[in-house]
Design a protein around this motif. Structure first.
Motif, PDB file in Angstrom:
ATOM      1  N   ALA A 222      -6.616  -1.755   4.328  1.00 30.75           N
ATOM      2  CA  ALA A 222      -5.602  -1.403   3.326  1.00 30.75           C
ATOM      3  C   ALA A 222      -5.793  -2.177   2.026  1.00 30.75           C
ATOM      4  CB  ALA A 222      -4.205  -1.654   3.889  1.00 30.75           C
TER       5      ALA A 222
ATOM      6  N   SER B 259       0.814  -1.207   0.000  1.00 32.79           N
ATOM      7  CA  SER B 259       0.000   0.000   0.000  1.00 32.79           C
ATOM      8  C   SER B 259       0.853   1.266   0.000  1.00 32.79           C
ATOM      9  CB  SER B 259      -0.923   0.001   1.224  1.00 32.79           C
ATOM     10  OG  SER B 259      -1.624   1.223   1.324  1.00 32.79           O
TER      11      SER B 259
ATOM     12  N   ASP C 115      -8.544  -2.326   0.483  1.00 30.00           N
ATOM     13  CA  ASP C 115      -9.568  -1.604  -0.267  1.00 30.00           C
ATOM     14  C   ASP C 115     -10.610  -2.576  -0.826  1.00 30.00           C
ATOM     15  OD1 ASP C 115     -10.779   0.726  -1.156  1.00 30.00           O
ATOM     16  OD2 ASP C 115      -9.758   0.685  -3.100  1.00 30.00           O
TER      17      ASP C 115
ATOM     18  N   ASP D 277      -0.673   4.085   0.998  1.00 32.23           N
ATOM     19  CA  ASP D 277      -1.441   4.942   1.910  1.00 32.23           C
ATOM     20  C   ASP D 277      -0.522   5.484   3.003  1.00 32.23           C
ATOM     21  OD1 ASP D 277      -3.147   6.091   3.745  1.00 32.23           O
ATOM     22  OD2 ASP D 277      -4.535   4.403   3.843  1.00 32.23           O
ATOM     23  N   SER D 278      -0.318   6.772   3.022  1.00 33.51           N
ATOM     24  CA  SER D 278       0.619   7.385   3.979  1.00 33.51           C
ATOM     25  C   SER D 278       0.107   7.353   5.416  1.00 33.51           C
ATOM     26  CB  SER D 278       0.908   8.831   3.574  1.00 33.51           C
ATOM     27  OG  SER D 278      -0.285   9.606   3.602  1.00 33.51           O
ATOM     28  N   THR D 279      -1.189   7.072   5.606  1.00 31.74           N
ATOM     29  CA  THR D 279      -1.752   7.039   6.965  1.00 31.74           C
ATOM     30  C   THR D 279      -1.704   5.647   7.578  1.00 31.74           C
ATOM     31  OG1 THR D 279      -4.039   6.573   6.261  1.00 31.74           O
ATOM     32  CG2 THR D 279      -3.341   8.887   6.308  1.00 31.74           C
ATOM     33  N   LEU D 280      -1.381   4.645   6.779  1.00 32.59           N
ATOM     34  CA  LEU D 280      -1.466   3.257   7.257  1.00 32.59           C
ATOM     35  C   LEU D 280      -0.534   2.991   8.436  1.00 32.59           C
ATOM     36  CD1 LEU D 280      -2.392   0.333   7.138  1.00 32.59           C
ATOM     37  CD2 LEU D 280      -0.754  -0.051   5.260  1.00 32.59           C
TER      38      LEU D 280
END
Length: 237
Positions: free
Chosen positions: A150, A110, A152, A112-115
């Motif tokens: 994550a 992923s 999706d 995704d920077s928030t993961l």
């Protein structure tokens, strides 16, 4: 009434049903002890984890009491509650292992920077709860569900959510009361950290392996042997 072999494809409920019949027929009277878990598994031709789940079911129903160091004592002949179609706790962990290891690998891919920050926050939640000597279930739940998010993939998230929330059921709760301790939760927290590190490195294989190790160890912790009764206690049965 002799023990009957259990077909391997059958679940813990079949084992529990046979033990319940033996108790109700008087084969094992109230106040007596059942054979040790290992002996039951050998007599019935099943695995010890399957017997463990059956014993937990009977304990929840009020037929037996697992007394650490004293053995498995019969305390009633009639079930005090129905379990309907409750899944076995160890069966749930095995199902999670099949799904969540691959989801960890997906999470490692992923962007995704928030993961990772979200996962680290869940670890802090767990750490805080452990320090306060409370069950860190909420942080644990957030950790596993965030990894599933994550992907999706909402169907997969729904499956992981349902499986994890089985922890709130009577069988998992009773099993946890025997085996979950501060030390076991600290071990789980360390295993979680290994998963996060692999995801942070974007290493799918390492993430898959770390999650597999975590859930395998979780299964082992819940499968640990109950202390056997002492010789004096055994003679008094």
């Amino acid at each position: 009434m002799p023990f009957q072999p259990i077909e391997p494809r059958r679940l813990y409920r079949q084992i529990a049903d046979q033990l319940r019949q033996l108790i109700q027929s008087g084969e094992f009277a109230v106040g007596s002890r059942l054979p040790a878990e290992r002996d039951l598994a050998q007599k019935m031709g099943v695995s010890r984890p399957s017997v463990r789940e059956a014993l937990i079911a009977l304990e929840v129903q009020g037929l037996i009491e697992v007394r650490v160091g004293s053995g498995i004592v019969v305390i009633g002949r009639e079930p005090l509650r129905r379990l309907d179609n409750a899944h076995g706790p160890l069966e749930i962990i095995r199902a999670r292992q099949l799904i969540e290891c691959e989801l960890a690998a997906v999470a490692a891919r992923s962007e995704d920077s928030t993961l990772v920050p979200d996962l680290e926050e869940s670890l802090r939640e767990m750490e805080s709860a452990i320090a306060q000597r409370t069950l860190p279930i909420e942080g644990d739940r957030n950790f596993h569900l965030r990894i599933a998010q994550a992907s999706d993939n909402s169907p997969l998230l729904a499956v992981v959510t349902q499986l994890f929330d089985e922890r709130n059921g009577p069988l998992f709760t009773r099993l946890g009361s025997h085996f979950e301790r501060e030390t076991t939760w600290k071990q789980a927290l360390a295993e979680h950290r290994a998963v996060v590190k692999a995801i942070e490195r974007h290493d799918p294989q390492a993430a898959r392996t770390a999650m597999d190790s975590h859930l395998k160890h979780s299964h082992e912790r819940f499968s640990a042997g109950w202390a056997a009764p002492t010789e004096t206690e055994a003679q008094g049965s």
